[in-house]
Design a protein around this motif. Structure first.
Motif, PDB file in Angstrom:
ATOM      1  N   GLU A   1      85.605   4.026  51.635  1.00 39.97           N
ATOM      2  CA  GLU A   1      84.831   5.110  51.006  1.00 39.97           C
ATOM      3  C   GLU A   1      83.307   5.231  51.222  1.00 39.97           C
ATOM      4  O   GLU A   1      82.763   6.062  51.363  1.00 39.97           O
ATOM      5  CB  GLU A   1      85.074   5.263  49.372  1.00 39.97           C
ATOM      6  N   CYS A   2      82.773   4.078  51.014  1.00 43.14           N
ATOM      7  CA  CYS A   2      81.608   3.635  51.617  1.00 43.14           C
ATOM      8  C   CYS A   2      81.239   4.247  53.080  1.00 43.14           C
ATOM      9  O   CYS A   2      80.005   4.911  53.139  1.00 43.14           O
ATOM     10  CB  CYS A   2      81.068   2.049  51.370  1.00 43.14           C
ATOM     11  N   LEU A   3      81.956   3.849  53.924  1.00 46.00           N
ATOM     12  CA  LEU A   3      81.797   4.482  55.295  1.00 46.00           C
ATOM     13  C   LEU A   3      81.702   5.960  55.344  1.00 46.00           C
ATOM     14  O   LEU A   3      80.901   6.670  55.760  1.00 46.00           O
ATOM     15  CB  LEU A   3      82.867   3.828  56.131  1.00 46.00           C
ATOM     16  N   LYS A   4      82.766   6.531  54.580  1.00 43.21           N
ATOM     17  CA  LYS A   4      82.727   7.878  54.424  1.00 43.21           C
ATOM     18  C   LYS A   4      81.595   8.605  53.703  1.00 43.21           C
ATOM     19  O   LYS A   4      81.038   9.677  54.097  1.00 43.21           O
ATOM     20  CB  LYS A   4      83.935   8.521  53.804  1.00 43.21           C
ATOM     21  N   ASN A   5      81.062   7.787  52.787  1.00 44.33           N
ATOM     22  CA  ASN A   5      79.953   8.278  51.869  1.00 44.33           C
ATOM     23  C   ASN A   5      78.573   8.307  52.886  1.00 44.33           C
ATOM     24  O   ASN A   5      77.846   9.335  52.982  1.00 44.33           O
ATOM     25  CB  ASN A   5      79.516   7.255  50.812  1.00 44.33           C
ATOM     26  N   GLU A   6      78.350   7.446  53.647  1.00 39.12           N
ATOM     27  CA  GLU A   6      77.390   7.297  54.215  1.00 39.12           C
ATOM     28  C   GLU A   6      77.469   8.262  55.643  1.00 39.12           C
ATOM     29  O   GLU A   6      76.417   8.995  56.007  1.00 39.12           O
ATOM     30  CB  GLU A   6      77.268   5.966  55.013  1.00 39.12           C
ATOM     31  N   GLN A   7      78.595   8.464  56.280  1.00 36.90           N
ATOM     32  CA  GLN A   7      78.860   9.553  57.457  1.00 36.90           C
ATOM     33  C   GLN A   7      78.491  10.895  57.000  1.00 36.90           C
ATOM     34  O   GLN A   7      78.187  11.701  57.594  1.00 36.90           O
ATOM     35  CB  GLN A   7      80.113   9.037  58.022  1.00 36.90           C
ATOM     36  N   PHE A   8      79.390  10.977  55.649  1.00 40.71           N
ATOM     37  CA  PHE A   8      79.699  12.413  55.505  1.00 40.71           C
ATOM     38  C   PHE A   8      78.281  13.177  54.676  1.00 40.71           C
ATOM     39  O   PHE A   8      77.962  14.145  54.960  1.00 40.71           O
ATOM     40  CB  PHE A   8      80.769  12.704  54.551  1.00 40.71           C
ATOM     41  N   TYR A   9      77.641  12.198  53.984  1.00 43.05           N
ATOM     42  CA  TYR A   9      76.854  12.752  52.721  1.00 43.05           C
ATOM     43  C   TYR A   9      75.300  11.985  52.977  1.00 43.05           C
ATOM     44  O   TYR A   9      74.154  12.501  52.365  1.00 43.05           O
ATOM     45  CB  TYR A   9      77.303  12.326  51.275  1.00 43.05           C
ATOM     46  N   GLY A  10      75.414  10.879  53.980  1.00 44.24           N
ATOM     47  CA  GLY A  10      74.070  10.337  53.801  1.00 44.24           C
ATOM     48  C   GLY A  10      73.652  10.596  55.446  1.00 44.24           C
ATOM     49  O   GLY A  10      73.483  11.543  55.963  1.00 44.24           O
ATOM     50  N   ASN A  11      72.844   9.617  56.218  1.00 41.35           N
ATOM     51  CA  ASN A  11      72.211   9.463  57.250  1.00 41.35           C
ATOM     52  C   ASN A  11      73.037   9.008  58.342  1.00 41.35           C
ATOM     53  O   ASN A  11      72.619   8.909  59.497  1.00 41.35           O
ATOM     54  CB  ASN A  11      70.994   8.896  57.251  1.00 41.35           C
ATOM     55  N   GLY A  12      74.230   8.867  58.277  1.00 41.03           N
ATOM     56  CA  GLY A  12      75.261   8.270  59.277  1.00 41.03           C
ATOM     57  C   GLY A  12      75.378   6.922  59.072  1.00 41.03           C
ATOM     58  O   GLY A  12      74.415   6.153  58.514  1.00 41.03           O
ATOM     59  N   ILE A  13      76.276   6.229  59.751  1.00 44.35           N
ATOM     60  CA  ILE A  13      76.419   4.678  59.660  1.00 44.35           C
ATOM     61  C   ILE A  13      75.650   4.252  60.793  1.00 44.35           C
ATOM     62  O   ILE A  13      76.071   4.122  61.764  1.00 44.35           O
ATOM     63  CB  ILE A  13      77.980   4.368  60.018  1.00 44.35           C
ATOM     64  N   GLY A  14      74.577   3.474  60.232  1.00 46.53           N
ATOM     65  CA  GLY A  14      73.534   2.944  60.954  1.00 46.53           C
ATOM     66  C   GLY A  14      74.118   1.490  61.261  1.00 46.53           C
ATOM     67  O   GLY A  14      75.083   0.827  60.553  1.00 46.53           O
ATOM     68  N   LYS A  15      73.622   0.768  62.503  1.00 49.87           N
ATOM     69  CA  LYS A  15      74.111  -0.426  62.830  1.00 49.87           C
ATOM     70  C   LYS A  15      73.765  -1.568  61.701  1.00 49.87           C
ATOM     71  O   LYS A  15      74.602  -2.561  61.379  1.00 49.87           O
ATOM     72  CB  LYS A  15      73.417  -0.841  64.008  1.00 49.87           C
ATOM     73  N   GLU A  16      72.510  -1.563  61.153  1.00 45.12           N
ATOM     74  CA  GLU A  16      72.206  -2.520  60.287  1.00 45.12           C
ATOM     75  C   GLU A  16      73.142  -2.385  58.900  1.00 45.12           C
ATOM     76  O   GLU A  16      73.711  -3.310  58.520  1.00 45.12           O
ATOM     77  CB  GLU A  16      70.748  -2.145  59.509  1.00 45.12           C
ATOM     78  N   TYR A  17      73.535  -1.233  58.459  1.00 46.79           N
ATOM     79  CA  TYR A  17      74.116  -0.914  57.440  1.00 46.79           C
ATOM     80  C   TYR A  17      75.802  -1.436  57.692  1.00 46.79           C
ATOM     81  O   TYR A  17      76.463  -2.115  56.892  1.00 46.79           O
ATOM     82  CB  TYR A  17      74.447   0.538  56.896  1.00 46.79           C
ATOM     83  N   PHE A  18      76.117  -1.154  58.773  1.00 47.06           N
ATOM     84  CA  PHE A  18      77.554  -1.442  59.079  1.00 47.06           C
ATOM     85  C   PHE A  18      77.673  -2.866  59.376  1.00 47.06           C
ATOM     86  O   PHE A  18      78.597  -3.529  58.784  1.00 47.06           O
ATOM     87  CB  PHE A  18      77.769  -0.802  60.661  1.00 47.06           C
ATOM     88  N   ASN A  19      76.645  -3.569  59.576  1.00 39.98           N
ATOM     89  CA  ASN A  19      76.896  -5.221  60.016  1.00 39.98           C
ATOM     90  C   ASN A  19      76.691  -5.812  58.434  1.00 39.98           C
ATOM     91  O   ASN A  19      77.441  -6.857  58.373  1.00 39.98           O
ATOM     92  CB  ASN A  19      75.639  -5.719  60.688  1.00 39.98           C
ATOM     93  N   SER A  20      76.067  -5.189  57.794  1.00 47.39           N
ATOM     94  CA  SER A  20      76.128  -5.774  56.293  1.00 47.39           C
ATOM     95  C   SER A  20      77.473  -5.834  55.691  1.00 47.39           C
ATOM     96  O   SER A  20      77.892  -6.562  54.878  1.00 47.39           O
ATOM     97  CB  SER A  20      74.766  -4.994  55.611  1.00 47.39           C
ATOM     98  N   LEU A  21      77.941  -4.420  55.688  1.00 45.75           N
ATOM     99  CA  LEU A  21      79.256  -4.384  55.205  1.00 45.75           C
ATOM    100  C   LEU A  21      80.432  -5.232  55.730  1.00 45.75           C
ATOM    101  O   LEU A  21      81.203  -5.780  55.436  1.00 45.75           O
ATOM    102  CB  LEU A  21      79.769  -3.163  55.520  1.00 45.75           C
ATOM    103  N   TYR A  22      80.086  -5.723  57.030  1.00 47.87           N
ATOM    104  CA  TYR A  22      81.034  -6.512  57.943  1.00 47.87           C
ATOM    105  C   TYR A  22      80.715  -7.837  57.418  1.00 47.87           C
ATOM    106  O   TYR A  22      81.785  -8.779  57.163  1.00 47.87           O
ATOM    107  CB  TYR A  22      80.881  -6.530  59.402  1.00 47.87           C
TER     108      TYR A  22
END
Length: 338
Positions: free
Chosen positions: A268-289
């Motif tokens: 849901e966080c990935l959808k939230n960033e991609q659909f309603y935010g500024n897209g899934i940036g590398k820094e955000y993705f790596n922090s989730l990982y």
């Protein structure tokens, strides 16, 4: 005590819903079952709906509680503290109920600790029946099987034997009061689940009735369809709170259920960033990982749980395929728009 002598405490949290609150209150005051107290908790409203609530204080069944804003959980917890009924039911201030809603619930309470019904989704003049409980109508012991699904996944229908919502239920007061104490007011995502999981643990028998007399107002512009700040931190707080529920160890697979749910929230966080935010940036993705790795949710098998979409996300996420995930989300959004 006979069923007809049972006092029902109806708790309605209210915050800046001037447009809807009158319909909610009047639907309750017109109930065919009359032995109830209505606890309206105004959580610091500033749009005039507090004054509307005060108009109904002339009815002896109505208790108005005004407080500074504490959030949804703080509002219904205040109602629980003041409730004196044998049973408690919750109705959100922007929803409403059929005139025989309470009667339908209390007619089914004999011999069980909680009664659950489904709901009707209401938007403008359109309404549809919505099955929030996957269990069929009947009476169920809270046994090992039911507990193995007690931590319901609220993001897809497959695991929701009993819906997460605190509303559309009638519960013995002592059970609500016990587990409300462990609910955190800091939880602002999936708030109801922290209470519902506890209530299931506190019950011995639960009854499902095939009724749709709770009208849930579906708002296409609500927070569910907009960008949600700090969603990952809020998701982790919810899971942490559920882990702290007393006797959670009675659910033998609780850790597995919680890990699976946390990964579904990650999706849901990935959808939230991609659909309603500024897209899934590398820094955000790596922090989730990194969080997923440290919390152990990447060792949870997704081969037989979760939606097909989330299982595919799981495979891609484990391999850190950020661009493929972005493409998959774009395709998902395109399919949803058709």
């Amino acid at each position: 005590m006979s069923r007809s002598d049972s006092l029902v405490s109806i708790i309605v949290p209210v915050y800046n819903i001037r447009e809807y609150v009158r319909q909610c209150i009047e639907s309750i005051l017109s109930q065919t079952y009359g032995n109830f107290e209505l606890l309206i908790v105004d959580d610091g409203s500033n749009d005039g709906c507090a004054e509307i609530c005060d108009e109904y204080a002339v009815d002896k069944r109505v208790v108005i509680l005004h407080q500074e804003n504490r959030g949804l959980v703080g509002a219904w917890k205040s109602g629980v503290e003041k409730a004196v009924g044998n049973y408690i039911c919750f109705i959100d201030g922007d929803d409403f109920v059929a005139s025989d809603y309470v009667e339908s619930l209390i007619s089914a309470i004999d011999g069980v600790d909680m009664v659950c019904m489904n709901c009707t989704k209401f938007m403008s003049e359109t309404s549809i029946k919505y099955k929030i409980n996957e269990l069929e109508a009947g009476t169920y012991e809270v046994d090992e099987f039911l507990l193995s699904h007690a931590i319901n996944n609220s993001l897809h229908r497959g695991n929701k034997l009993i819906g997460n919502a605190r509303w559309s239920k009638l519960i013995k007061s002592e059970i609500v009061k016990e587990y409300a104490d462990y609910c955190s007011e800091d939880v602002t995502f999936g708030e109801d689940q922290q209470l519902t999981v506890g209530m299931i643990l506190g019950c011995k028998r639960i009854r499902i009735i095939d009724e749709y007399k709770y009208f849930y107002r579906s708002n296409p512009t609500s927070i569910m369809n907009t960008y949600k700040m700090d969603l990952w931190q809020r998701s982790k707080l919810l899971i942490k709170t559920i882990r702290s529920i007393p006797e959670i160890e009675k659910i033998k697979n609780s850790d597995s259920q919680l890990r699976t749910q946390l990964f579904d929230y990650l999706c849901e966080c990935l959808k939230n960033e991609q659909f309603y935010g500024n897209g899934i940036g590398k820094e955000y993705f790596n922090s989730l990982y990194d969080d997923a790795l440290s919390s152990g949710i990447l060792v949870t098998s997704k081969s037989d749980s979760g939606s097909k979409f989330n299982r595919l996300i799981y495979k891609l996420f484990r391999r850190k395929h950020r661009y493929f995930i972005i493409l998959l989300l774009k395709y998902y959004k395109f399919r949803k728009s058709l």
